[in-house]
Structure formats: structure tokens, C-alpha cells
Design a protein around this motif. Structure first.
Motif, mmCIF file in Angstrom:
data_model
loop_
_atom_site.group_PDB
_atom_site.id
_atom_site.type_symbol
_atom_site.label_atom_id
_atom_site.label_comp_id
_atom_site.label_asym_id
_atom_site.label_seq_id
_atom_site.Cartn_x
_atom_site.Cartn_y
_atom_site.Cartn_z
ATOM 1 N N UNK A 168 0.832 -1.215 0.000
ATOM 2 C CA UNK A 168 0.000 0.000 0.000
ATOM 3 C C UNK A 168 0.859 1.253 0.000
ATOM 4 N N UNK A 169 1.952 1.240 0.743
ATOM 5 C CA UNK A 169 2.882 2.373 0.704
ATOM 6 C C UNK A 169 3.418 2.558 -0.717
ATOM 7 N N UNK A 170 3.785 1.466 -1.355
ATOM 8 C CA UNK A 170 4.317 1.546 -2.713
ATOM 9 C C UNK A 170 3.271 2.090 -3.685
ATOM 10 N N UNK A 223 7.000 -15.903 1.425
ATOM 11 C CA UNK A 223 8.321 -15.317 1.197
ATOM 12 C C UNK A 223 8.475 -14.919 -0.267
ATOM 13 N N UNK A 224 8.003 -15.768 -1.157
ATOM 14 C CA UNK A 224 8.090 -15.458 -2.580
ATOM 15 C C UNK A 224 7.245 -14.230 -2.925
ATOM 16 N N UNK A 225 6.085 -14.110 -2.301
ATOM 17 C CA UNK A 225 5.240 -12.934 -2.526
ATOM 18 C C UNK A 225 5.933 -11.683 -2.000
ATOM 19 N N UNK A 226 6.519 -11.779 -0.802
ATOM 20 C CA UNK A 226 7.232 -10.629 -0.228
ATOM 21 C C UNK A 226 8.401 -10.223 -1.118
ATOM 22 N N UNK A 227 9.107 -11.198 -1.667
ATOM 23 C CA UNK A 227 10.235 -10.908 -2.552
ATOM 24 C C UNK A 227 9.758 -10.215 -3.823
ATOM 25 N N UNK A 228 8.666 -10.709 -4.395
ATOM 26 C CA UNK A 228 8.100 -10.094 -5.615
ATOM 27 C C UNK A 228 7.640 -8.662 -5.328
ATOM 28 N N UNK A 229 6.987 -8.469 -4.195
ATOM 29 C CA UNK A 229 6.489 -7.135 -3.853
ATOM 30 C C UNK A 229 7.628 -6.153 -3.594
ATOM 31 N N UNK A 230 8.712 -6.620 -2.979
ATOM 32 C CA UNK A 230 9.864 -5.752 -2.756
ATOM 33 C C UNK A 230 10.509 -5.384 -4.092
ATOM 34 N N UNK A 231 10.604 -6.339 -5.008
ATOM 35 C CA UNK A 231 11.157 -6.036 -6.333
ATOM 36 C C UNK A 231 10.297 -4.996 -7.045
ATOM 37 N N UNK A 232 8.985 -5.125 -6.900
ATOM 38 C CA UNK A 232 8.064 -4.147 -7.497
ATOM 39 C C UNK A 232 8.279 -2.765 -6.878
ATOM 40 N N UNK A 233 8.462 -2.709 -5.566
ATOM 41 C CA UNK A 233 8.699 -1.424 -4.894
ATOM 42 C C UNK A 233 10.025 -0.826 -5.338
ATOM 43 N N UNK A 234 11.038 -1.668 -5.513
ATOM 44 C CA UNK A 234 12.340 -1.168 -5.987
ATOM 45 C C UNK A 234 12.222 -0.628 -7.410
ATOM 46 N N UNK A 235 11.458 -1.297 -8.252
ATOM 47 C CA UNK A 235 11.237 -0.800 -9.616
ATOM 48 C C UNK A 235 10.520 0.550 -9.590
ATOM 49 N N UNK A 236 9.528 0.676 -8.716
ATOM 50 C CA UNK A 236 8.805 1.944 -8.597
ATOM 51 C C UNK A 236 9.731 3.048 -8.099
ATOM 52 N N UNK A 237 10.605 2.710 -7.153
ATOM 53 C CA UNK A 237 11.557 3.698 -6.633
ATOM 54 C C UNK A 237 12.517 4.144 -7.732
ATOM 55 N N UNK A 289 11.620 0.262 3.130
ATOM 56 C CA UNK A 289 12.048 -0.119 4.481
ATOM 57 C C UNK A 289 11.198 -1.259 5.037
ATOM 58 N N UNK A 290 9.883 -1.119 4.958
ATOM 59 C CA UNK A 290 9.004 -2.154 5.494
ATOM 60 C C UNK A 290 9.088 -3.426 4.646
ATOM 61 N N UNK A 291 9.161 -3.276 3.329
ATOM 62 C CA UNK A 291 9.271 -4.440 2.448
ATOM 63 C C UNK A 291 10.534 -5.238 2.705
ATOM 64 N N UNK A 292 11.646 -4.551 2.941
ATOM 65 C CA UNK A 292 12.899 -5.247 3.237
ATOM 66 C C UNK A 292 12.818 -5.988 4.565
ATOM 67 N N UNK A 293 12.235 -5.346 5.570
ATOM 68 C CA UNK A 293 12.081 -6.015 6.875
ATOM 69 C C UNK A 293 11.126 -7.201 6.772
ATOM 70 N N UNK A 294 10.021 -7.017 6.036
ATOM 71 C CA UNK A 294 9.047 -8.102 5.880
ATOM 72 C C UNK A 294 9.674 -9.292 5.164
ATOM 73 N N UNK A 295 10.443 -9.028 4.121
ATOM 74 C CA UNK A 295 11.101 -10.125 3.409
ATOM 75 C C UNK A 295 12.112 -10.831 4.306
ATOM 76 N N UNK A 296 12.925 -10.083 5.020
ATOM 77 C CA UNK A 296 13.917 -10.698 5.914
ATOM 78 C C UNK A 296 13.226 -11.558 6.969
ATOM 79 N N UNK A 297 12.115 -11.081 7.526
ATOM 80 C CA UNK A 297 11.396 -11.863 8.527
ATOM 81 C C UNK A 297 10.762 -13.111 7.908
ATOM 82 N N UNK A 298 10.214 -12.984 6.720
ATOM 83 C CA UNK A 298 9.642 -14.160 6.035
ATOM 84 C C UNK A 298 10.718 -15.208 5.781
#
Length: 152
Positions: free
Chosen positions: A81-83, A113-127, A93-102
């Protein structure tokens, strides 16, 4: 789904949760808890989705604890939602922490974990896209925008 029906279903799911909490959270959160956020996003109600996801993450943490899969999913949804609202730093920040915890709790190959990884990649692309727009010259800004659909 018609917008009025989606709004009524969202409101009823939220109200049911408020009246029966923690019933919809035992032993795992009922799927309707997570569908509200997606419905808000689909309706373009991004700030409401963030507020809902913040509450959901807080409730899950209080009911299940910080390492429960539902809490991990709730935090991952909040990062998405932040993204979606271009709150890039918070999403990353939250995506990286969520992925590490998963990865730590569920393992590298778990579906969450795979979903968290995909979502973090999407956030990095948006950034990266935001960074490109920030550093683009006026002549290249139009080239960085997605093509418009001539049929619209």
C-alpha cells in the motif's frame, strides 16, 4: 463488481471484524480481513487502504505476535500500500524487513516469502522510476511516461 456492492462488502467486513474481534483472527485471519485492503486499492482509495493495513498489521501483531505468518502478510500488504501511493522510502524499508522476517521464519521457498520478494522487487522498480523522473530533463520526461492508450 459494481462499486456500490464492493463498498458494502468492505464496510460489512470491517464492521464484522470490529464486533467480533478476535473471532475472525483465530487461528489464522479470515480471508475477508485481507480482501478489504485490495478492494480499497481497486477502488482508488489508497489512503484508506494504508490506514486499514496499518490497523490490520497492529491487530495481527497484538493477537498473533510479530512472527506469525498473518502478521508477516499484514506487514507485507502495508508495504504494498505504501508503494501504491509512492511512499517509496516507507515501502522499501518495510518491504525489506518483511522479506527478511519471512525468510527467517518461513524459509526462502515459502509462498509468503516469494510474494514478499516479488512485492519488494516491485517497490524497488517503482523507486527507480521515481528516481528517473526526478533526474530527467524536461525533454526526456515524456519518454519515461507510459504510453497513453489512443482508444481512451
Amino acid at each position: 463488481m459494481p462499486q456500490e456492492l464492493a463498498a458494502a462488502l468492505r464496510a460489512n467486513a470491517v464492521h464484522l471484524d470490529e464486533l467480533t474481534r478476535p473471532a475472525l483472527w483465530q487461528l489464522v485471519a479470515h480471508p475477508c480481513i485481507y480482501r478489504v485492503s485490495g478492494s480499497l486499492t481497486d477502488a482508488g482509495l489508497y489512503q484508506q487502504a494504508i490506514e486499514y493495513d496499518e490497523r490490520t498489521a497492529r491487530h495481527s501483531n497484538e493477537i498473533h505476535g510479530p512472527d506469525h505468518p498473518d502478521t508477516l502478510s499484514a506487514r507485507n500488504n502495508l508495504a504494498v500500500s505504501y508503494s501504491d501511493t509512492e511512499r517509496v522510502e516507507e515501502a522499501l524499508n518495510l518491504g525489506e524487513r518483511a522479506l527478511a522476517d519471512c525468510e527467517r521464519i518461513l524459509g526462502n521457498d515459502h509462498p509468503a516469502t516469494l510474494i514478499a520478494r516479488k512485492n519488494l522487487a516491485r517497490a524497488r522498480d517503482a523507486a527507480a522510476a521515481v528516481q528517473q523522473l526526478d533526474t530527467a530533463t524536461p525533454a526526456t520526461v515524456a519518454d519515461l511516461q507510459p504510453p497513453s492508450d489512443a482508444s481512451e
